[in-house]
Design a protein around this motif. Structure first.
Motif, PDB file in Angstrom:
ATOM      1  N   VAL A   1      17.453 -23.829 -19.087  1.00  0.00           N
ATOM      2  CA  VAL A   1      18.648 -24.519 -19.057  1.00  0.00           C
ATOM      3  C   VAL A   1      18.749 -25.694 -19.702  1.00  0.00           C
ATOM      4  CG1 VAL A   1      20.684 -24.912 -17.516  1.00  0.00           C
ATOM      5  CG2 VAL A   1      19.161 -23.093 -17.031  1.00  0.00           C
ATOM      6  N   THR A   2      19.487 -26.032 -20.651  1.00  0.00           N
ATOM      7  CA  THR A   2      19.271 -27.268 -21.351  1.00  0.00           C
ATOM      8  C   THR A   2      20.685 -27.913 -21.671  1.00  0.00           C
ATOM      9  OG1 THR A   2      18.190 -28.428 -23.280  1.00  0.00           O
ATOM     10  CG2 THR A   2      19.114 -26.176 -23.605  1.00  0.00           C
ATOM     11  N   SER A   3      20.636 -29.146 -22.137  1.00  0.00           N
ATOM     12  CA  SER A   3      21.595 -29.606 -22.718  1.00  0.00           C
ATOM     13  C   SER A   3      21.020 -30.538 -24.026  1.00  0.00           C
ATOM     14  CB  SER A   3      22.482 -30.677 -21.815  1.00  0.00           C
ATOM     15  OG  SER A   3      21.559 -31.982 -21.613  1.00  0.00           O
ATOM     16  N   HIS A   4      20.163 -30.102 -24.537  1.00  0.00           N
ATOM     17  CA  HIS A   4      19.206 -30.874 -25.551  1.00  0.00           C
ATOM     18  C   HIS A   4      18.520 -29.918 -26.258  1.00  0.00           C
ATOM     19  CE1 HIS A   4      16.695 -33.769 -27.695  1.00  0.00           C
ATOM     20  NE2 HIS A   4      17.381 -34.828 -27.232  1.00  0.00           N
ATOM     21  N   ASP A   5      18.397 -30.202 -27.573  1.00  0.00           N
ATOM     22  CA  ASP A   5      17.817 -29.260 -28.601  1.00  0.00           C
ATOM     23  C   ASP A   5      16.331 -28.913 -28.277  1.00  0.00           C
ATOM     24  OD1 ASP A   5      20.059 -29.395 -29.758  1.00  0.00           O
ATOM     25  OD2 ASP A   5      19.368 -30.453 -31.698  1.00  0.00           O
ATOM     26  N   SER A   6      15.663 -30.205 -27.671  1.00  0.00           N
ATOM     27  CA  SER A   6      14.289 -30.100 -27.543  1.00  0.00           C
ATOM     28  C   SER A   6      13.683 -28.744 -26.693  1.00  0.00           C
ATOM     29  CB  SER A   6      13.673 -31.503 -27.081  1.00  0.00           C
ATOM     30  OG  SER A   6      14.283 -31.603 -25.570  1.00  0.00           O
ATOM     31  N   ALA A   7      14.617 -28.616 -25.834  1.00  0.00           N
ATOM     32  CA  ALA A   7      14.134 -27.466 -25.019  1.00  0.00           C
ATOM     33  C   ALA A   7      14.182 -25.997 -25.544  1.00  0.00           C
ATOM     34  CB  ALA A   7      14.975 -27.217 -23.749  1.00  0.00           C
ATOM     35  N   TRP A   8      14.696 -26.137 -26.619  1.00  0.00           N
ATOM     36  CA  TRP A   8      14.717 -24.599 -27.410  1.00  0.00           C
ATOM     37  C   TRP A   8      13.169 -24.494 -28.012  1.00  0.00           C
ATOM     38  CZ3 TRP A   8      19.146 -21.595 -29.155  1.00  0.00           C
ATOM     39  CH2 TRP A   8      20.369 -22.129 -28.638  1.00  0.00           C
ATOM     40  N   TYR A   9      12.461 -25.727 -28.248  1.00  0.00           N
ATOM     41  CA  TYR A   9      11.214 -25.479 -28.977  1.00  0.00           C
ATOM     42  C   TYR A   9      10.210 -24.877 -27.939  1.00  0.00           C
ATOM     43  CZ  TYR A   9      13.277 -27.863 -32.960  1.00  0.00           C
ATOM     44  OH  TYR A   9      14.312 -28.097 -33.884  1.00  0.00           O
ATOM     45  N   ALA A  10      10.498 -25.560 -26.621  1.00  0.00           N
ATOM     46  CA  ALA A  10       9.481 -24.991 -25.447  1.00  0.00           C
ATOM     47  C   ALA A  10       9.662 -23.282 -25.566  1.00  0.00           C
ATOM     48  CB  ALA A  10      10.019 -25.761 -24.316  1.00  0.00           C
ATOM     49  N   ALA A  11      10.863 -23.140 -25.535  1.00  0.00           N
ATOM     50  CA  ALA A  11      11.307 -21.540 -25.307  1.00  0.00           C
ATOM     51  C   ALA A  11      10.345 -21.020 -26.387  1.00  0.00           C
ATOM     52  CB  ALA A  11      12.731 -21.450 -25.415  1.00  0.00           C
ATOM     53  N   PHE A  12      10.474 -21.493 -27.658  1.00  0.00           N
ATOM     54  CA  PHE A  12       9.863 -20.670 -29.036  1.00  0.00           C
ATOM     55  C   PHE A  12       8.432 -20.774 -28.688  1.00  0.00           C
ATOM     56  CE2 PHE A  12      13.938 -22.426 -31.474  1.00  0.00           C
ATOM     57  CZ  PHE A  12      14.663 -21.422 -31.035  1.00  0.00           C
ATOM     58  N   ASP A  13       7.682 -21.971 -28.337  1.00  0.00           N
ATOM     59  CA  ASP A  13       6.523 -21.852 -28.299  1.00  0.00           C
ATOM     60  C   ASP A  13       5.858 -21.020 -27.143  1.00  0.00           C
ATOM     61  OD1 ASP A  13       6.545 -23.906 -30.194  1.00  0.00           O
ATOM     62  OD2 ASP A  13       5.700 -25.338 -28.947  1.00  0.00           O
TER      63      ASP A  13
ATOM     64  N   THR B   1      19.226 -33.487 -30.841  1.00  0.00           N
ATOM     65  CA  THR B   1      20.274 -34.251 -30.126  1.00  0.00           C
ATOM     66  C   THR B   1      20.721 -33.294 -28.819  1.00  0.00           C
ATOM     67  OG1 THR B   1      22.128 -33.003 -31.454  1.00  0.00           O
ATOM     68  CG2 THR B   1      21.171 -35.123 -32.226  1.00  0.00           C
ATOM     69  N   GLY B   2      21.361 -34.080 -28.168  1.00  0.00           N
ATOM     70  CA  GLY B   2      21.923 -33.344 -26.759  1.00  0.00           C
ATOM     71  C   GLY B   2      22.914 -34.156 -26.203  1.00  0.00           C
ATOM     72  N   GLU B   3      23.142 -33.696 -25.037  1.00  0.00           N
ATOM     73  CA  GLU B   3      24.337 -34.221 -24.453  1.00  0.00           C
ATOM     74  C   GLU B   3      23.913 -34.417 -22.879  1.00  0.00           C
ATOM     75  OE1 GLU B   3      27.644 -31.513 -23.939  1.00  0.00           O
ATOM     76  OE2 GLU B   3      28.424 -32.100 -25.699  1.00  0.00           O
TER      77      GLU B   3
END
Ligand SMILES: [Zn+2]
Lengths: 997, 106, 183
Positions: free
Chosen positions: A329-341, A499-501
């Motif tokens: 659950v995120t409001s920022h792009d960075s967490a997507w990479y955690a998901a991918f890794d 980026t994020g919110e």
């Protein structure tokens, strides 16, 4: 059974297993693991109970910002430490760790009842719950608060470890060895500067350790890192790991706490546990990066909920997957990479929930390619699971409306609410911050020290910008120090800028009043508490903070401050910059008392000055007392004597025959020059012009305010040379005061001062046999009463040593003080002691000295005076030179309040029963039957049992005391009131006959 | 811990070597006997207690031993200058202008 | 409480692979104070020019003179030269008044040598030692204790300490000596 370890992954050593215990269970980890990473690898996420509600908690983070996973560590006897962050403590074979805040066990804790009663613990409960009735305080509230307050358990044994400290001077100090710090170090060191690079982690690298996918100048990040560290070492950069910059003080003074032992099974012999570095840097570069923020929603604290970036660190740095089934659950792009890794490493990603309606298209594409469900424009509204998360409840949000919920099952929930620049140290410098609307955070604004901020600390995101900004700031620091420097640019591929919110609480379809949406995990502060504080009238963020305790835990709100601010601002209907931020204070992370104390414990607690005779006193059973920095022999007990008995005997034997006393601590100042006598006339109250060489005089020193500062016997050695003695405690102060007058008021006087306190060892001999003892030792001097009367001084040879001999008495007996060069002090003492046997010589300490002088009414400055006593008050008006034009303090003695009636004056006191010894400091009243509060007219300054007087005696300061001789006064004590009579201050040999032997 | 420039040693050194000495430029009157009670009271006790640039005394106690004067901003704890005990009182306006030139980068 | 240290007997106090700490033999010491106008006469009497920059030393015939302040010098000499120094200064006192005070017993000296000598100094000395040139000395502070710190070489220091403070400082140096060897 390490199902969560990813073979071959991370920087841990997979062929080096390490076993340690947690709550009595043995676990296997790997060298390079922290307690947290090793436990997660073993499937353990439950690591603690929260402070207020005792809710089960697991680690939220992978670094020092961790609020939840606080453990106790034990490294052998006496080496217990509470509140260590499991995310920082490295494991080694045999390490014992324990969870905290639980009873009887972590999984079943009776304190968790607080969680049910959470309404009682809402914002301000400290102020509300314990208000009344007042009588409940002692019996109920205070014990309850004491039992509940504080995290963990205090160590109960003395700390056997050693701590060290050092000063370090460096041209450039770089705090944080991530990409920005590394690049800064390279730029500054290449310019030829002394560079120090520190990092709180066990190895340098920062973000690079969590992002091995990046390619820097064509090299994999970790290869680049190791080559770069070699290059920095070659350039002479001092790289310090496990070293936290805890505070940033004036003029670029930074305190570093270096941990040297806690990560080792067998620390080196003689090595300290921690070392405090006091660093002075010409330039400082803050390259501390940024910290991830949680999202605030109901149940965001269950074990298994973790910051997404931390999950990425666990995977990439420690080779540990945080779970099998994860939701993001995120409001920022960075967490997507955690998901991918994690997906690549075999964790099932159930969904990526993004609060933004239209997240980055490339990320969506990548997720689609991996078959990951993406839920944009969604909110999280709850979680389930008792000791570990089981599911998360998410809802779509449309036009501000929260739609129907769905539950997604998972064992890990990775959240990300954006990033906050780490500006704690910058905040210590009083540098100002400015709200940045775009990144929804505070960024550095006005810089007050010689300091640069590089990389994520000033809102720059991604490895490339950190590296390049670091190089620019390193070069800027070098340029500021007058070196030519250029910033090297690097190229980075597979970088992950984003980026994020930012949010307040996430929107929900449920009753927000029932939500347990945590903002400050360590102090258990929820969003509801913050809003309640505003509703109850708190307007300033400082008040909101204190009312709710948000950000007041040991993590100082590293995760919670911005979320807290966002919510408080929303509740206040203001923008964040109008509400402002609370102040961060040192230390950055909790620091042991040992590190602050450094070497100053045990025998080094403080400087202890010793006389040349100290060792003899110790060998002969003296009991010591501290007097200013000195330790002095207090009394010399014999055969089981207690202090009273020893002192009585020492007093009796001295007056009867002979006593010997180490007076080496007396301050001594040599005054030399053609204007010596003029200087003496100006400094002291007494007249000096007519004092002949070879004679001494009691000197009284005042401040220009007319109050007694010091006293002592002063000898004139020649026309131009005086030997001053001062009180033991006053020596340095008196010399400072004299230098002050000489340098700044009377620079024209040709006179110079030299401290000779330590040049001379001084032995005082008192008693009727004093002359008999010393006569055979004296060469070239007639010391008969006629040739060498009381108050004489002479240079002579004494027992073969060069000496200055005073005939002086602080006891009322025939007395001499022999000064010999300090190296001979002990030798002379022993000679006199041996020769004195035939006179039954007695060695006495400071207590007997005090009694003997009190019997004679001689004052001790600082005991019988307190900085408000004039010579007249002390009955020493006779020491004032009446015909002098001026001396320090003379003018003030005519000031109206110093000549007023009713000043406190020094008198003697004898208790009426003849047996009660008064307490020093006891207050004196005239009428014991007056109502309380009574009018106090003075106090007892000195009180002893006097063997010579056969009764207790006392000195006291009493209002108008000199006119009250014979009056009765009262000293009320807790158990009784003592009646006493005011007398003169001389209790023994008032005619002074005994001096004239 | 501050850094203090000793005007006698001409070195900038750790505060640990120095001791503070109260407000500067308060000379002891030449003939104290000529002073009124109020004048003597003012000499003894009345100080400016400045919030901002403060003229004060320091001593290089664990160094050259000299008393000297300094101007220190009591708000920022920053020294504007230090000077020898017999040097005239510096012009504050000039010091402040100098100091604003030397401030760290914005 | 620090253990008893015999300050009269020169010897090695502590030694490790990193650094060694020696108690030096006692020497004659004087504190010389004089105004600017008397310096020429005193230089002549002592047979060497008094250094005038604080921290500078002048050395001649085993005499070591250190400028400690604008009007203050420390004179170190072999013990057999003490009387000569006293007499030379006394002879010019009338026309060049000054203060010469013997302080031979006020202070003891400890020598610190070895590859980590500078590191050992940093456990107590807050100064930047890179700025202390070889051959010079400064009065400074060491773990709260006033001391004269001499730099006799890149890795060679001397600390002049007042006698009563010496046990404290020596014990700290011993601790540091062990600590540095463990690094
Ligand atoms: Zn100085």
């Amino acid at each position: 059974m390490t199902t969560f370890r990813v073979p071959g992954r991370g920087r841990v050593l997979h062929n080096r297993p390490v076993s340690f215990t947690f709550d009595g269970m043995t676990y296997q980890g790997l060298e390079g693991d922290t307690v947290a990473s090793a436990l997660i690898a073993n499937g353990v996420q439950l690591m603690g109970r929260s402070f207020k509600y005792h809710r089960p908690r697991g680690p939220m983070a992978a670094g020092s910002e961790e609020p939840n996973a606080l453990i106790g560590t034990r490294r052998g006897k006496g080496r217990f430490e509470p509140n260590t962050r499991a995310t920082v403590q490295e494991i080694w074979n045999g390490l014992e760790t324990n969870s905290q805040n639980k009873y009887p066990s972590l999984k079943f804790d009776v304190g968790a009842i607080n969680d049910r009663a959470y309404m009682l613990f809402s914002a301000g409960f400290y102020y509300k719950t314990f208000m009344w009735p007042r009588s409940f305080w002692d019996k109920y509230y205070e014990p309850f608060i004491r039992a509940a307050a504080g995290l963990g358990v205090s160590p109960s044994e003395p700390d056997p470890d050693n701590y060290a400290s050092r000063y370090l001077h460096t041209d450039v100090l770089i705090i944080g060895a991530g990409p920005a710090g590394l690049a800064s170090a390279r730029a500054a060191a290449t310019a030829g500067l002394r560079v120090t690079l520190v990092d709180e982690n066990s190895e340098p690298g920062g973000t690079l350790l969590s992002e091995p996918q990046a390619q820097i100048d064509g090299k994999p990040a970790w290869d680049w890192l190791s080559a770069e560290l070699d290059a920095l070492t070659d350039l002479g950069v001092r790289i310090m790991t496990r070293t936290t910059a805890i505070g940033y003080y004036h003029q670029n003074m930074i305190a570093l706490c270096q941990k040297l032992a806690d990560h080792q099974e067998k620390p080196a012999e003689g090595a300290p546990r921690e070392r405090m570095w006091r660093v002075r840097a010409k330039q400082v570069i803050l390259a501390q990066g940024a910290l991830e923020k949680p999202l605030v929603f109901d149940g965001n604290d269950r074990p298994g909920v973790m910051l997404a970036g931390s999950a990425q660190t666990y995977l990439n740095r420690y080779g540990v997957r945080v779970g099998n089934k994860a939701v993001i659950v995120t409001s920022h792009d960075s967490a997507w990479y955690a998901a991918f890794d994690l997906a690549s490493a075999g964790t099932q990603i159930e969904a990526i929930v993004d609060t933004r309606p239209t997240p980055n298209a490339d990320l969506i594409k990548e997720a689609a390619a991996r078959g990951i469900t993406v839920l944009p424009g969604h909110t999280a509204t709850g979680t389930s699971g008792r000791l570990r998360i089981k599911s998360v409840r998410v809802n779509k949000v449309e036009n501000g409306k929260v739609l129907t919920a769905r539950n997604i099952s998972c064992d890990s929930l990775l959240i990300c609410g954006g990033w906050t620049p780490t500006l704690h140290l910058f905040s210590h410098t009083k540098g100002s911050l400015k709200w940045d609307d775009e990144s929804q955070t505070f960024l550095p604004d006005r810089i007050t020290e010689e300091c640069q901020i590089a990389g994520a600390g000033r809102g720059l995101w991604g490895i490339a910008s950190a590296l390049n900004d670091g190089a620019v700031m390193g070069a800027a620091a070098a340029t500021a120090l007058g070196k030519s420097a250029t910033a090297q640019t690097v190229t980075v591929t597979d970088d992950r800028p984003g980026t994020g919110e930012s949010h307040t609480e996430l929107p929900t379809d449920l009753d927000p009043g029932k939500a347990r949406a945590f903002v400050d995990y360590q102090n258990d502060v929820t969003a509801k508490d913050l809003r309640l504080a505003v509703r109850e009238g708190m307007r300033s963020i400082e008040h909101v903070k204190r009312y709710t305790t948000n950000g007041m835990a040991t993590d100082q709100g590293k995760m919670s401050n911005i979320n807290g601010l966002n919510i408080a601002a929303d509740a206040l209907g203001k923008k964040q910059p109008e509400v402002g931020l609370t102040t961060f204070r040192p230390p950055y992370t909790p620091t042991s008392f040992g590190a602050f104390a450094g070497y100053h414990k045990g025998e080094h607690f403080e400087v202890t000055r010793k006389t040349p005779i100290d060792s003899w006193a110790e060998e002969n059973g003296a009991v010591f007392e501290p007097v200013s920095l000195w330790r002095r022999a207090w009394y010399f007990p014999k055969d089981g004597e207690d202090m009273d008995a020893a002192v009585r005997r020492e007093c009796r034997e001295t007056r009867k025959s002979l006593g010997m006393f180490d007076a080496s601590t007396l301050g001594k100042i040599e005054v030399v020059g053609p204007d010596a006598v003029e200087f003496m006339n100006r400094m002291y109250t007494n007249p000096w012009t007519k004092l002949a060489p070879g004679r001494t005089r009691y000197g009284l020193l005042l401040g220009d305010d007319g109050f007694i500062r010091d006293d002592g016997v002063i000898g004139r050695l020649s026309d131009d040379r005086f030997h001053i003695t001062t009180t033991t405690g006053g020596a340095a102060r008196v010399l400072n005061m004299m230098e002050d007058y000489l340098q700044t008021e009377w620079p024209d006087l040709k006179v110079w001062l030299t401290s000779t306190t330590e040049q001379w060892s001084t032995i005082a001999l008192n008693g009727p046999n004093a002359r008999n003892l010393i006569e055979p030792f004296v060469e070239g001097l007639d010391i008969s009463d006629a040739a060498f009367p009381h108050m004489s001084i002479a240079e002579c040879t004494f027992a073969g040593f060069p000496a200055r001999l005073f005939r002086v008495s602080f006891t009322g007996e025939l007395g001499f003080e022999i000064n010999v060069p300090a190296r001979h002090g002990r030798a002379l003492w022993e000679k006199l002691f041996d020769a004195g046997q035939k006179y039954d010589i007695c060695t006495y300490g400071t207590e007997t000295m005090h009694v003997l002088r009190a019997e004679k009414g001689f004052i001790i400055v600082g005991q019988d005076t307190d900085g408000t006593v004039t010579p007249y008050d002390a009955g020493a008006g006779w020491a004032i030179g009446k015909n002098k034009p001026d001396f320090v303090g003379m003018r003030a003695l005519n000031r109206p309040d110093l000549t007023a009636e009713g000043r406190k004056q020094l008198v003697g006191l004898l208790t009426e029963d003849g047996t009660s010894k008064l307490e020093e400091g006891a207050q004196i009243v005239l009428d014991p039957n007056q109502p309380i509060p009574m009018k106090m007219v003075g106090h007892v300054t000195s009180s002893y049992h006097s063997d010579a007087a056969g009764r207790p005696i006392a000195l006291a300061l009493v209002e108008g005391g000199h006119g009250k001789t014979g009056d009765t006064v009262y000293i009320p004590m807790p158990d009784r009131t003592i009646k006493a009579t005011i007398t003169g201050t001389t209790f023994y040999d008032p005619e002074g006959a005994r001096l004239k032997l | 811990m501050l850094l203090v420039h000793c005007p006698y040693c001409d070195e900038t050194l750790p505060e640990l070597e120095f001791t503070y000495g109260g407000e500067a430029h308060i000379a002891r009157p030449e003939n104290p006997a000529d002073k009124t009670d109020d004048e003597w009271r003012d000499f003894l006790f009345i100080r400016t207690n400045v919030k901002g640039p403060h003229f004060e005394r320091w001593r290089h106690a664990h160094g050259c031993g000299r008393f000297f004067n300094a101007v220190r901003d009591t708000v920022s704890d920053r020294f504007l200058t230090t000077y020898k005990a017999d040097a005239p009182r510096p012009d504050l306006a000039v010091l402040l202008a100098d100091a604003s030139m030397k401030e760290p980068s914005k | 409480m620090t253990a008893h240290v015999d300050l009269n007997m020169a010897r090695t106090l502590a030694k490790s692979s990193a650094v060694s700490v020696e108690l030096l033999p006692l020497v004659a010491r004087f504190s010389l104070r004089a105004g600017t106008s008397e310096q020429a006469a005193l230089s002549k009497a002592l047979g060497l020019a008094l250094p005038t920059k604080i921290g500078q030393c002048a050395r001649k015939n085993k005499l070591e003179v250190l400028c400690l302040g604008p009007d203050e010098w420390s004179i170190l000499a072999p013990e057999d030269q003490a009387v000569k120094i006293t007499d030379a200064c006394e002879a010019i006192y009338a026309k060049a008044p000054h203060s010469l005070t013997e302080v031979s017993d006020r202070e003891i000296a400890v020598q610190i040598t070895g590859v980590k000598a500078t590191d050992l100094m940093t456990i107590g000395c807050p100064r930047d030692l890179d700025l202390l040139p070889v051959g010079e000395a400064r009065r400074t502070i060491f773990d709260g204790v006033s001391a004269v710190l001499w730099r006799d070489g890149a890795d060679e220091y001397r600390l002049d300490l007042w006698r009563s403070f010496a046990p404290h400082v020596i014990s700290l140096l011993e601790t540091g000596c062990t600590e540095l060897a463990a690094e």
